[in-house]
Design a protein around this motif. Structure first.
Motif, short mmCIF file in Angstrom:
data_model
loop_
_atom_site.label_atom_id
_atom_site.label_comp_id
_atom_site.label_asym_id
_atom_site.label_seq_id
_atom_site.Cartn_x
_atom_site.Cartn_y
_atom_site.Cartn_z
N ARG A 9 -0.52 18.71 11.02
CA ARG A 9 -1.26 19.78 10.35
C ARG A 9 -2.22 19.22 9.30
NH1 ARG A 9 0.36 20.52 5.24
NH2 ARG A 9 2.58 20.47 4.71
N LYS A 10 -2.11 17.93 9.05
CA LYS A 10 -3.00 17.30 8.07
C LYS A 10 -4.34 16.97 8.72
CE LYS A 10 -3.56 15.02 4.11
NZ LYS A 10 -3.42 15.61 2.78
N GLY A 11 -5.42 17.53 8.19
CA GLY A 11 -6.76 17.18 8.67
C GLY A 11 -7.09 15.76 8.24
N GLY A 12 -7.81 15.04 9.04
CA GLY A 12 -8.27 13.70 8.69
C GLY A 12 -7.24 12.61 8.89
N SER A 13 -6.10 12.94 9.50
CA SER A 13 -5.07 11.91 9.68
C SER A 13 -5.41 10.96 10.83
CB SER A 13 -3.70 12.56 9.92
OG SER A 13 -3.76 13.43 11.02
N ASN A 135 -1.95 5.29 10.59
CA ASN A 135 -3.39 5.13 10.83
C ASN A 135 -4.14 4.95 9.52
OD1 ASN A 135 -5.94 5.21 12.13
ND2 ASN A 135 -6.13 7.37 11.56
N ALA A 136 -5.29 4.26 9.64
CA ALA A 136 -6.18 4.04 8.50
C ALA A 136 -5.43 3.29 7.39
CB ALA A 136 -6.77 5.35 8.00
N ALA A 137 -4.60 2.36 7.81
CA ALA A 137 -3.79 1.59 6.86
C ALA A 137 -4.62 0.44 6.27
CB ALA A 137 -2.58 1.01 7.60
#
Ligand SMILES: Nc1ncnc2c1ncn2[C@@H]1O[C@H](COP(=O)(O)OP(=O)(O)O)[C@@H](O)[C@H]1O
Ligand SMILES: [Mg+2]
Length: 225
Positions: A9-13, A135-137
């Motif tokens: 439900r988190k946008g941008g994940s 992701n994006a770590a």
């Protein structure tokens, strides 16, 4: 046929990012894949429009995912990837009910970790296998994970949430490739980005084989993996 659903439900994940890169990686003439853009924001559709045609098909549909998956099976597709909206709407619930495996991308941050729980609860209720993908770590240094990734793993382990052992790093290659309608490998075959997507895809294939009972042992949707 397998249905991979990208949900959180988190946008941008990173749902659309992972769906696009994995699709570009996995699609082959001998292994056809259908992309379903179930997010009204249409990120995946935008990416697909920019793409040179290689036979990778996309359908935009917010409802009826179960029927779309059935039709895809009849039409000989091997995989269906569903990108979903950043909420827990009926459309997302529909997609999760059609899933073979639910992929939950999560940035290593407190709010992101909290948002994972709702999607996990739904997948558990629907009795669907799921795994978090960090992701994006921040990049690993001398092969050691960043403190935020270590914290994320500890938090997820405490909640008995299975998580992929690798990570997708924050890299400009990932966003630049998408802007050109490409996947990481098409954008730069020898990049770290391409290697990370290949590793994630291998883990997904292994997990799906285990879900079908074809192999024992570690798989990323199992907590102990
Ligand atoms: N690993 C990554 N490296 C660099 N940029 C990323 C990465 N993952 C996501 N992004 C960027 O973050 C933004 C949100 O990602 P997106 O995939 O659209 O999230 P979601 O679909 O979950 O809302 C996009 O601009 C995307 O390019
Ligand atoms: Mg998206």
């Amino acid at each position: 046929m397998n249905v991979l659903v990208f949900a959180s439900r988190k946008g941008g994940s990173g749902k659309s990012t992972l769906a696009a890169h994995l699709a570009a990686h996995a699609h082959k003439p001998s292994r056809t894949l259908l992309l379903v853009d179930a997010d009204p924001q249409g990120s995946l559709t935008l990416w697909h429009r920019r793409r040179a045609s290689d036979g990778l098909q996309l359908r935009a549909a917010q409802r009826g995912i179960v029927d779309i998956a059935k039709a895809a099976k009849r039409n000989g597709f091997e995989w269906v990837f569903v990108d979903t909206a950043p909420n827990m709407s009926a459309s997302v619930a529909d997609a999760i009910r059609a899933a073979t495996l639910v992929i939950i991308p999560c940035r290593p941050g407190v709010f992101d970790l909290d948002a994972v729980k709702e999607t996990v609860d739904f997948a558990r209720e629907a009795r669907k296998p799921y795994a978090v993908v960090i992701n994006a770590a921040p990049p690993r240094r001398q092969d050691v994970e960043s403190p935020s990734v270590i914290f994320a793993r500890e938090t997820l382990a405490g909640l008995h949430i299975p998580v992929w052992g690798g990570q997708i790093t924050q890299r400009t290659n990932f966003s630049q490739a998408l802007a050109q309608g490409e996947g990481a490998k098409e954008y730069d075959r020898d990049s770290y980005a391409a290697a990370e997507i290949a590793r994630l895809w291998a883990a997904i294939e292994k997990s799906v084989k285990a879900i079908h009972g074809a192999r024992d042992g570690t798989a990323m949707h199992r907590v102990a993996a």
